[in-house]
Write a protein that holds these residues in place. Structure first.
Motif, PDB file in Angstrom:
ATOM      1  N   THR A 291      -9.835  -3.509   0.833  1.00 44.67           N
ATOM      2  CA  THR A 291      -9.857  -3.070  -0.563  1.00 44.67           C
ATOM      3  C   THR A 291      -8.568  -3.471  -1.285  1.00 44.67           C
ATOM      4  OG1 THR A 291      -8.983  -0.906   0.108  1.00 44.67           O
ATOM      5  CG2 THR A 291     -11.380  -1.119  -0.071  1.00 44.67           C
ATOM      6  N   THR A 292      -7.472  -3.637  -0.537  1.00 45.97           N
ATOM      7  CA  THR A 292      -6.220  -4.046  -1.190  1.00 45.97           C
ATOM      8  C   THR A 292      -6.322  -5.468  -1.721  1.00 45.97           C
ATOM      9  OG1 THR A 292      -5.227  -4.759   0.908  1.00 45.97           O
ATOM     10  CG2 THR A 292      -4.838  -2.479   0.212  1.00 45.97           C
TER      11      THR A 292
ATOM     12  N   SER B 206     -13.159   9.617  -1.627  1.00 45.81           N
ATOM     13  CA  SER B 206     -11.932   8.862  -1.878  1.00 45.81           C
ATOM     14  C   SER B 206     -12.182   7.740  -2.890  1.00 45.81           C
ATOM     15  CB  SER B 206     -11.404   8.264  -0.581  1.00 45.81           C
ATOM     16  OG  SER B 206     -12.313   7.300  -0.064  1.00 45.81           O
ATOM     17  N   THR B 207     -11.108   7.284  -3.526  1.00 51.47           N
ATOM     18  CA  THR B 207     -11.237   6.177  -4.470  1.00 51.47           C
ATOM     19  C   THR B 207     -11.671   4.896  -3.756  1.00 51.47           C
ATOM     20  OG1 THR B 207      -8.875   5.610  -4.260  1.00 51.47           O
ATOM     21  CG2 THR B 207      -9.499   7.145  -6.017  1.00 51.47           C
ATOM     22  N   LEU B 208     -11.348   4.763  -2.474  1.00 51.05           N
ATOM     23  CA  LEU B 208     -11.755   3.563  -1.733  1.00 51.05           C
ATOM     24  C   LEU B 208     -13.256   3.575  -1.463  1.00 51.05           C
ATOM     25  CD1 LEU B 208      -8.757   3.234   0.742  1.00 51.05           C
ATOM     26  CD2 LEU B 208      -9.043   2.282  -1.553  1.00 51.05           C
TER      27      LEU B 208
ATOM     28  N   ARG C 236      -8.488  -5.260  -4.842  1.00 49.96           N
ATOM     29  CA  ARG C 236      -7.752  -4.740  -5.994  1.00 49.96           C
ATOM     30  C   ARG C 236      -6.763  -5.776  -6.522  1.00 49.96           C
ATOM     31  NH1 ARG C 236      -4.633  -0.115  -5.481  1.00 49.96           N
ATOM     32  NH2 ARG C 236      -5.081   0.370  -7.651  1.00 49.96           N
TER      33      ARG C 236
ATOM     34  N   HIS D  39     -14.130   4.589   4.945  1.00 49.96           N
ATOM     35  CA  HIS D  39     -13.147   5.319   4.151  1.00 49.96           C
ATOM     36  C   HIS D  39     -13.443   6.811   4.092  1.00 49.96           C
ATOM     37  CE1 HIS D  39     -11.564   1.458   3.032  1.00 49.96           C
ATOM     38  NE2 HIS D  39     -12.754   1.074   2.615  1.00 49.96           N
TER      39      HIS D  39
ATOM     40  N   VAL E  37       0.844  -1.196   0.000  1.00 45.89           N
ATOM     41  CA  VAL E  37       0.000   0.000   0.000  1.00 45.89           C
ATOM     42  C   VAL E  37       0.880   1.247   0.000  1.00 45.89           C
ATOM     43  CG1 VAL E  37      -1.995   1.099   1.058  1.00 45.89           C
ATOM     44  CG2 VAL E  37      -1.541  -1.333   1.486  1.00 45.89           C
TER      45      VAL E  37
ATOM     46  N   THR F  70      -2.833   6.175  -1.448  1.00 44.44           N
ATOM     47  CA  THR F  70      -4.175   5.758  -1.026  1.00 44.44           C
ATOM     48  C   THR F  70      -4.892   6.871  -0.279  1.00 44.44           C
ATOM     49  OG1 THR F  70      -5.394   3.946   0.035  1.00 44.44           O
ATOM     50  CG2 THR F  70      -3.473   4.777   1.214  1.00 44.44           C
ATOM     51  N   TYR F  71      -4.128   7.846   0.264  1.00 46.00           N
ATOM     52  CA  TYR F  71      -4.724   8.966   0.985  1.00 46.00           C
ATOM     53  C   TYR F  71      -4.803  10.236   0.149  1.00 46.00           C
ATOM     54  CZ  TYR F  71      -3.563   5.902   4.866  1.00 46.00           C
ATOM     55  OH  TYR F  71      -3.434   4.815   5.693  1.00 46.00           O
TER      56      TYR F  71
ATOM     57  N   GLU G 290       0.410   0.585  -7.572  1.00 49.40           N
ATOM     58  CA  GLU G 290       0.829  -0.168  -6.394  1.00 49.40           C
ATOM     59  C   GLU G 290       1.266  -1.567  -6.833  1.00 49.40           C
ATOM     60  OE1 GLU G 290      -1.714   1.542  -2.659  1.00 49.40           O
ATOM     61  OE2 GLU G 290      -2.849   0.490  -4.197  1.00 49.40           O
TER      62      GLU G 290
END
Length: 342
Positions: A252-253, A299-301, A256, A295, A204, A208-209, A225
């Motif tokens: 989510t990791t 955000s994309t998450l 993905r 999240h 990660v 991610t932020y 990533e």
């Protein structure tokens, strides 16, 4: 779709600055992506909600103490966040300073004994060359890279709690936070019940932020990533689905990772960088249930979990979580999402 379609209001006091006393002691909001039905549980209840033959997919990345403090050789204070270790003594990093260091300049990190040369830039990151191997230096002088919203200095306990109990492969600068809720005892009970588990690796990154800086989500370019999905994982996923059992991605990791490996329509081994961007309209290929945390707005998450369980259902669940006093983000409470199929 607009980025503003993925917003919600969160009181500051509901941002978790510290973890729960026990890893499994968090609350868990359960959401059915088809019906939108919400149930409130404790995380430990996941043991009764998974069935023999289900497959738990966990991310075994290890968070490195990637933040270092120091000064330029000329005297100005700096903060360095290692983003990726490229070679044994070469890294890409963010450098915060009153004035950006120039190629060829020297940084003195830790107690001043760590000498680093700035070799250049790669986009917004600096290319830093250390005199010796990077990982031992980070272990001695580095700080755990807590997310910016925790807004406190890291402590000794964060080296333990901002790390999953199954962390194995060094490389992440942010924790796969859904995995933080599992302890060894819970994993052992799930194994005894007949729940299988496999490990993927996604290191990660701090991206991610990063906020989404466009209005239309289709215009956003995802950060890359590094991901590893082995043939063993692929075979376990195929066999699980062939039995009619469920693939349960922890975080989510893991989602993905599995979906990157399934880009062709069938899951295949994958090793390398992925820029997969999952938002509503995406057709999931390898995941049935998702364990995740709450999240950040826009955000994309949040877009990913909205694709998984339906945007309206997810945003209503977030509003319910705020009203019920759930704790949010990395050290916060969990969600168990069932994929929207209709």
């Amino acid at each position: 779709m607009q980025v503003s379609d993925f917003d919600f209001d969160l009181p500051d006091e509901q941002i978790a600055r510290f973890p729960a006393e026990d890893r499994t002691g968090s609350r868990m909001l359960c959401l059915n992506g088809n019906s939108g039905i919400i149930n409130h549980r404790q995380f430990a209840d996941i043991e009764s909600m998974l069935e023999p033959g289900d497959l738990l997919v966990l991310n075994n990345t290890r968070v490195i103490p990637a933040r270092m403090y120091g000064q330029k050789e000329t005297g100005g204070k700096i903060e360095v966040l290692i983003e990726r270790v490229v070679e044994d003594n070469l890294a890409l990093a963010q450098v915060r300073a009153s004035k950006s260091p120039k190629p060829g300049s020297v940084l003195l990190l830790g107690n001043g004994s760590v000498r680093v040369v700035v070799e250049g830039r790669q986009d917004f990151l600096f290319i830093l060359r250390f005199e010796t191997s990077i990982f031992p230096i980070l272990l001695e002088h580095g700080h755990m890279p807590l997310p910016p919203y925790i807004d406190r200095e890291d402590g000794d306990s964060d080296r333990l709690r901002y790390q999953t109990v199954f962390a194995e492969k060094d490389g992440a600068v942010a924790a796969p936070t859904a995995g933080l809720h599992f302890d060894e005892a819970l994993l052992a009970r799930l194994e005894a019940k007949g729940v299988n588990k496999v490990f993927v690796t996604l290191h990660v990154g701090s991206g991610t932020y990063q906020p989404v800086r466009v209005d239309k989500i289709e215009d956003h370019v995802m950060h890359a990533e590094y991901i590893e999905v082995s043939e063993q994982v692929c075979q376990a996923v195929r066999e699980t689905r062939a039995r009619g059992c469920r693939v349960v991605a922890v975080g989510t990791t893991s989602v993905r990772s599995l979906e990157s490996a399934s880009a062709s329509g069938e899951i295949q081994p994958f090793q390398g960088d992925s820029t997969i961007f999952i938002y509503p309209g995406y057709a999931f290929k390898s995941v049935d249930l998702m364990v995740t945390n709450f999240h950040l707005p826009q955000s994309t998450l949040l877009m990913l979990v909205s694709a998984f369980a339906g945007r309206d259902h997810v945003l209503r669940a977030y509003d319910e979580a705020v009203a019920q006093g759930y704790r949010f983000f990395s050290y916060g409470d969990a969600m168990l999402l069932e994929r929207k199929t209709v």
